[in-house]
Design a protein around this motif. Structure first.
Motif, PDB file in Angstrom:
ATOM      1  N   ASN A 256      -2.189  10.717 -10.017  1.00 53.59           N
ATOM      2  CA  ASN A 256      -1.210   9.983 -10.812  1.00 53.59           C
ATOM      3  C   ASN A 256      -1.515  10.165 -12.290  1.00 53.59           C
ATOM      4  N   GLU A 322      -8.898  10.797 -12.054  1.00 58.94           N
ATOM      5  CA  GLU A 322      -8.916   9.521 -11.346  1.00 58.94           C
ATOM      6  C   GLU A 322      -9.680   9.607 -10.021  1.00 58.94           C
ATOM      7  N   ASN A 362      -3.895   2.829  -6.878  1.00 59.82           N
ATOM      8  CA  ASN A 362      -2.676   2.225  -7.424  1.00 59.82           C
ATOM      9  C   ASN A 362      -1.457   3.115  -7.196  1.00 59.82           C
ATOM     10  N   HIS A 363      -0.267   2.530  -7.387  1.00 61.17           N
ATOM     11  CA  HIS A 363       1.018   3.248  -7.293  1.00 61.17           C
ATOM     12  C   HIS A 363       1.152   4.033  -5.981  1.00 61.17           C
ATOM     13  N   ASN A 385      -4.620  -0.278   1.225  1.00 61.09           N
ATOM     14  CA  ASN A 385      -3.341  -0.310   0.502  1.00 61.09           C
ATOM     15  C   ASN A 385      -2.245  -0.926   1.368  1.00 61.09           C
TER      16      ASN A 385
END
Length: 414
Positions: A256, A322, A362-363, A385
């Motif tokens: 991301n 990341e 995330n996302h 998640n």
């Protein structure tokens, strides 16, 4: 000093509830990838820094942007402190830029630049580059820390007092901290880094600081003979580079960048070392992160690589920073060691903890949706998640630990 004193005398503290917020006036650059990282366009009266290695394409993108802004009836003053007017004209001809509103000013004196800004009254000023500009108020030579600070201070005062957008180019060294943008990042409104290898065609504009938008946004360009072209669908570009014949040691991850999910291929190569100490080489990912993943693989699943070289590479020349890339790196290494081919229609995302657990990222919905759009049939994600909505057309495999991910990802292909 008198102006400074007058400013101090006029300004008084205000109650937060009484402060009126005016609307940000933005100007589109007509380059959608550039607008994305700016948060929707250039904010009037802002000071923007574009930093990067010499020769990466900073002058090219800003000359192209200047040409596009002139098409919007904006008056642009391009201060060329490193090239003559004829050199800039040749570059503009190559980029097919010819506008009545683009003023070129080859000058290094900050005082002369200030005088021309007051005389022409442009909407946008481009300074190329801040290292070549000097002010008579400072005794040191151009490019020194004190000169860069003084000139940037003057430009900031011009931007705020006259409501002119100022874009400054700054060269960086390999460390990025010697008399470069690092000394003035706190002074500007927006910091954009131009990344990429000048020997390859891809370039990435990355927003590191933005007072008017999201940070870590990324715009992707491709260098051609006639300038930088936008890459509006980078995922197809990166994935098109994949070998048509699947090979062990390859995995597709969903990373991301800002608000944009990117699918990139990670390759790993593991082989017996001729050296007393095995080599650990990582391109595009943090070497420390790779070492940590190798330690987890050895401790938690018994994969001993103490006498083997390990090479990890991100295809496409981009950097993946990341932790969500951890699981993809691990599975690429495992498939290479076991000499099995990972399913080319499966994408991977997940962070690996030291105890071998797969941590949430995330996302996650955006990542799954992007993988599904690009034709992937399956995606491996952390069990931690929670999905807000079910995404049709793709199988979502949830895993809790690294051993489970390996078993479900490659175990059935041994």
């Amino acid at each position: 000093n008198s102006v400074h004193d007058e400013f101090i005398n006029k300004e008084k503290p205000e109650l937060l509830k009484d402060i009126h917020i005016g609307e940000e006036v933005r100007v589109s650059t007509n380059i959608s990838e550039f607008d994305r990282i700016l948060g929707g366009g250039l904010v009037q009266g802002s000071l923007v820094l574009i930093a990067g290695d010499p020769g990466i394409g900073k002058s090219t993108i800003l000359l192209q942007t200047s040409g596009q802004l002139c098409k919007n009836n904006k008056k642009v003053l391009y201060v060329s402190a490193e090239e003559s007017a004829s050199q800039l004209k040749l570059r503009a001809q190559r980029l097919s830029i010819n506008s009545d509103n683009l003023y070129v000013y080859p000058q290094t004196s900050m005082e002369s630049i200030k005088a021309q800004i007051e005389d022409i009254a442009p909407d946008i000023v481009v300074i190329d580059s801040i290292q070549a500009i000097y002010s008579q108020n400072v005794a040191s030579s151009a490019g020194s820390v004190s000169q860069i600070r003084e000139c940037t201070n003057l430009l900031m005062h011009i931007a705020k007092s006259k409501n002119i957008t100022v874009v400054v180019i700054g060269h960086v060294t390999k460390d990025g901290n010697i008399a470069g943008p690092k000394v003035l990042e706190h002074m500007v409104d927006t910091v954009i880094y131009f990344e990429g290898d000048k020997y390859k065609s891809y370039r990435m504009l990355r927003s590191m600081k933005n007072r008017f938008g999201n940070t870590s946004e990324v715009g992707i360009f491709e260098m051609h003979t006639d300038g930088l072209h936008e890459v509006k669908n980078p995922n197809e570009l990166f994935l098109n580079e994949r070998s048509q014949v699947a090979a062990p040691g390859s995995a597709i991850i969903v990373t991301n960048e800002g608000t944009r999910p990117l699918l990139v291929e990670i390759q790993a190569l593991v082989g017996t070392t001729p050296y007393p100490a095995p080599r650990r080489v990582a391109n595009g990912v943090d070497t420390g992160r790779v070492l940590q993943i190798l330690a987890v693989l050895e401790k938690r699943i018994g994969l001993n690589l103490s006498k083997q070289d390990v090479y990890v590479n991100v295809i496409g020349g981009i950097d993946v920073n990341e932790p969500a890339a951890d699981l993809g790196i691990a599975l690429a290494i495992v498939t290479c060691v076991r000499d099995v081919v990972f399913d080319s229609h499966t994408a991977i995302v997940g962070e690996i903890g030291l105890s071998g657990e797969i941590r949430a990222v995330n996302h996650i919905e955006k990542r799954i949706t992007e993988a599904q759009k690009l034709g992937f049939k399956r995606i491996i994600i952390p069990a931690a998640n929670e999905l807000q909505e079910e995404i049709q057309g793709i199988e979502v495999v949830k895993v809790k630990r690294i051993l489970e991910a390996i078993t479900r990802g490659v175990g059935n292909k041994e």
